[in-house]
Design a protein around this motif. Structure first.
Motif, PDB file in Angstrom:
ATOM      1  N   PHE A 437       0.818  -1.213   0.000  1.00 11.98           N
ATOM      2  CA  PHE A 437       0.000   0.000   0.000  1.00 11.98           C
ATOM      3  C   PHE A 437       0.853   1.265   0.000  1.00 11.98           C
ATOM      4  CE2 PHE A 437      -3.037  -3.176   1.501  1.00 11.98           C
ATOM      5  CZ  PHE A 437      -4.104  -2.893   0.670  1.00 11.98           C
ATOM      6  N   LEU A 438       2.001   1.207   0.638  1.00 16.77           N
ATOM      7  CA  LEU A 438       2.915   2.356   0.593  1.00 16.77           C
ATOM      8  C   LEU A 438       3.337   2.644  -0.847  1.00 16.77           C
ATOM      9  CD1 LEU A 438       4.810   4.441   1.953  1.00 16.77           C
ATOM     10  CD2 LEU A 438       6.501   2.608   2.122  1.00 16.77           C
ATOM     11  N   ASN A 442       2.484   5.929  -3.085  1.00 20.90           N
ATOM     12  CA  ASN A 442       3.572   6.703  -3.698  1.00 20.90           C
ATOM     13  C   ASN A 442       3.406   6.784  -5.211  1.00 20.90           C
ATOM     14  OD1 ASN A 442       4.725   7.107  -1.214  1.00 20.90           O
ATOM     15  ND2 ASN A 442       6.351   5.604  -1.471  1.00 20.90           N
ATOM     16  N   ARG A 443       2.946   5.701  -5.797  1.00 20.52           N
ATOM     17  CA  ARG A 443       2.732   5.676  -7.256  1.00 20.52           C
ATOM     18  C   ARG A 443       1.701   6.710  -7.672  1.00 20.52           C
ATOM     19  NH1 ARG A 443       0.500   0.193 -10.280  1.00 20.52           N
ATOM     20  NH2 ARG A 443       0.406   1.007 -12.426  1.00 20.52           N
ATOM     21  N   LEU A 448       0.860  12.165  -9.986  1.00 18.32           N
ATOM     22  CA  LEU A 448       0.212  13.471  -9.892  1.00 18.32           C
ATOM     23  C   LEU A 448       1.235  14.603  -9.907  1.00 18.32           C
ATOM     24  CD1 LEU A 448      -2.639  12.850  -7.261  1.00 18.32           C
ATOM     25  CD2 LEU A 448      -2.894  13.326  -9.708  1.00 18.32           C
ATOM     26  N   SER A 449       2.356  14.404  -9.223  1.00 17.99           N
ATOM     27  CA  SER A 449       3.403  15.428  -9.211  1.00 17.99           C
ATOM     28  C   SER A 449       3.986  15.626 -10.602  1.00 17.99           C
ATOM     29  CB  SER A 449       4.502  15.032  -8.225  1.00 17.99           C
ATOM     30  OG  SER A 449       3.996  14.967  -6.908  1.00 17.99           O
ATOM     31  N   GLU A 450       4.161  14.534 -11.330  1.00 19.34           N
ATOM     32  CA  GLU A 450       4.687  14.642 -12.690  1.00 19.34           C
ATOM     33  C   GLU A 450       3.702  15.347 -13.608  1.00 19.34           C
ATOM     34  OE1 GLU A 450       5.549  10.635 -13.714  1.00 19.34           O
ATOM     35  OE2 GLU A 450       7.334  10.495 -12.419  1.00 19.34           O
ATOM     36  N   MET A 467      -1.288   5.505 -12.392  1.00 20.88           N
ATOM     37  CA  MET A 467      -1.462   5.520 -10.937  1.00 20.88           C
ATOM     38  C   MET A 467      -1.938   4.174 -10.405  1.00 20.88           C
ATOM     39  SD  MET A 467      -3.517   9.094 -10.418  1.00 20.88           S
ATOM     40  CE  MET A 467      -3.199  10.484 -11.516  1.00 20.88           C
ATOM     41  N   GLY A 468      -2.330   3.278 -11.310  1.00 24.00           N
ATOM     42  CA  GLY A 468      -2.892   2.005 -10.881  1.00 24.00           C
ATOM     43  C   GLY A 468      -4.374   2.089 -10.598  1.00 24.00           C
TER      44      GLY A 468
END
Length: 499
Positions: A437-438, A442-443, A448-450, A467-468
């Motif tokens: 889940f971590l 993060n994914r 989103l940041s990219e 993002m999965g």
């Protein structure tokens, strides 16, 4: 004699009174070594250990340190108390002082030092009185505000179980209490004697270490009421040295330590005394619905879990819910509401919950289901439900949810096969689940940041898949996520339509 527990070590101030088991008294002149002890100068338990829970902002985070023996000790928590003149540093700590006598320690050292400090701010005994109900029988310090703790240490419905343990919050402190119910031939007590022995600490990180001591003490209180000397010795040995202000408070595990941290075993003890040890049971209990809880935890919703006693295992589910929302990307989530574990709550906590924007808690009191303004999501055993129309679509599993759960199950099966065939005892199910889940969280935020940094900051079907997530089934979840985490300036492609 007290049998050695397979849960947590008995401690050096744990007395073994002759009244406990008639006929089994230790003979006169028995060596003092017969006492099961874990000296206060050595907090570690046998075997290697890793991460545990830390109660800093943002919910539980992981922390670790290494002892000289190469094993990793239980986690650090949230404060580094100043040195007190009446409790001098032991010889093995003097090396941390410079020649001028000034303490020069790094953030990591302060986390370790606070971990080694004793943090018990109160110890208490609660009893059930047939005339007046739950009542505080004894406590240290005498001036500690423990109003209401008698209804936390003995949960509603506890008369139906013989033993239990309860994690809870009392103001700014966290508590752990062990309850026991013993049959007695006493008409005044109506055939049953019920007591609970508990402690309070500024953090829930290390409370599990004292589980065995509290279990033994509550048995002692049932068999020999009023025998408080072990509790007095415990408090004198473990009482906290809290900083007078907010200075030197360690609120979370340093972000730059995550990379090294996730390469180690993540939990101090794979035993039921520590909630990290039941992550696998938690996920097996909820099955695919774990993906719903994951989304709701990431959205910082107010989650209330109902279950009849025993309470202990449900308190572990509270902790496990918090673990689903871990994010290790620096700067992400700092502005969102803290996902606060309240653990066990009762009607006396209603006013406190009314002011919470985000939390996860458990209760044995069915009346909470009627207090629909107190929670966003109500979990009744394995039934996850909401009365908020805007959240109801989030309780439907998407295709991506089922795929993630399939991968999680597949990874678990591979791990179990590796353990059976190759004797792999380094990796654990808890490591696998929490890292799963971590990495998923993060994914999402890395993508989103990219997108936010691109010339055309638009969330497209391709970026959602990256993002999965499901571009259709997870659209509402994504919109909530963008708003809560401050990505609401991003454009969302019209191709992301509802399913």
């Amino acid at each position: 004699m007290v049998e050695r527990s397979d849960r947590a070590p008995l401690l050096d101030w744990e007395e073994i009174p002759s009244a406990e088991k008639p006929g089994d008294e230790a003979p006169a002149g028995s060596p003092v070594e017969e006492r099961l002890s874990s000296p206060s100068s050595s907090r570690g338990t046998a075997g290697c250990s890793g991460f545990g829970w830390s109660s800093g902002p943002g919910g539980p985070t992981f922390s670790s340190r290494s002892d000289a023996d190469g094993c990793s000790a239980p986690p650090a928590t949230s404060s580094a108390p100043p040195a007190a003149p009446e409790r001098a540093l032991p010889p093995d700590k003097e090396e941390h002082l410079s020649d001028s006598g000034t303490r020069e320690v790094s953030l990591e050292d302060r986390m370790v030092k606070w971990e080694e400090k004793d943090q018990i701010v109160s110890v208490f005994v609660v009893t059930f009185n047939t005339r007046t109900g739950n009542m505080l029988e004894w406590c240290l310090p005498k001036d500690m505000d423990l109003e209401g703790v008698e209804f936390k240490a003995i949960a509603s419905g506890s008369h139906r179980v013989s033993t239990d343990f309860i994690y809870f919050r009392k103001g700014r402190y966290f508590g752990l209490a062990c309850f026991a119910n013993m049959a007695v031939e006493n008409t005044e007590e109506r055939g049953a004697r019920m007591k609970s022995v508990g402690i309070l600490s500024p953090s829930y990180t290390l409370l599990y270490r004292y589980m065995s001591f509290l279990e033994h003490q509550v048995r002692l209180q049932l068999q020999s009421p009023g025998h408080y000397s072990p509790l007095e010795a415990f408090y004198e040995d473990k009482r906290a040295l809290l900083p007078p202000s907010g200075e030197d408070v360690i609120t979370a595990f340093p972000a730059n330590a995550w990379g090294a941290a996730i390469n180690h075993s993540m939990h101090p003890e794979m035993k039921i005394t520590h909630p990290a040890g039941c992550m696998s049971q938690f996920i097996r209990f909820f099955g695919e619905q774990i993906m719903l809880l994951w989304k709701l935890a990431l959205l910082r919703r107010r989650i209330l879990i109902f279950s009849p006693p025993p309470v202990g295992v449900v308190c572990y589910r509270v902790y496990c819910c918090c673990c689903l929302a871990n994010i290790s990307i620096p700067g992400v989530g700092v502005a969102v509401p803290e996902f606060r574990p309240f653990f066990y709550v009762n009607v006396a906590d209603i006013s406190a919950l009314e002011n919470e924007l985000s939390y996860v808690a458990c209760t044995t009191e069915k009346i909470f289901e009627e207090k629909k303004d107190l929670y966003d999501v109500y979990v009744d055993n394995q039934n996850v439900k909401t009365y908020r129309d805007g959240l109801k679509p989030l309780l439907r599993l998407s295709a991506a949810d089922r795929e993630k759960y399939r991968k999680l199950t597949e990874q678990r099966q591979m791990l179990l096969y590796s353990q059976e065939e190759n004797g792999d005892c380094v990796s654990t199910e808890e490591d696998l689940f929490i890292l799963f889940f971590l990495e998923q969280n993060n994914r999402i935020f890395q993508t989103l940041s990219e997108v936010a940094g691109s010339p055309e900051p638009t969330v497209t079907q391709d970026s959602v898949r990256a993002m999965g997530l499901d571009p259709h089934g997870d659209r509402l979840f994504l919109l909530h996520l963008l708003e809560i985490y401050g990505y609401d300036s991003l454009l969302v492609s019209e191709q992301l339509c509802c399913s």
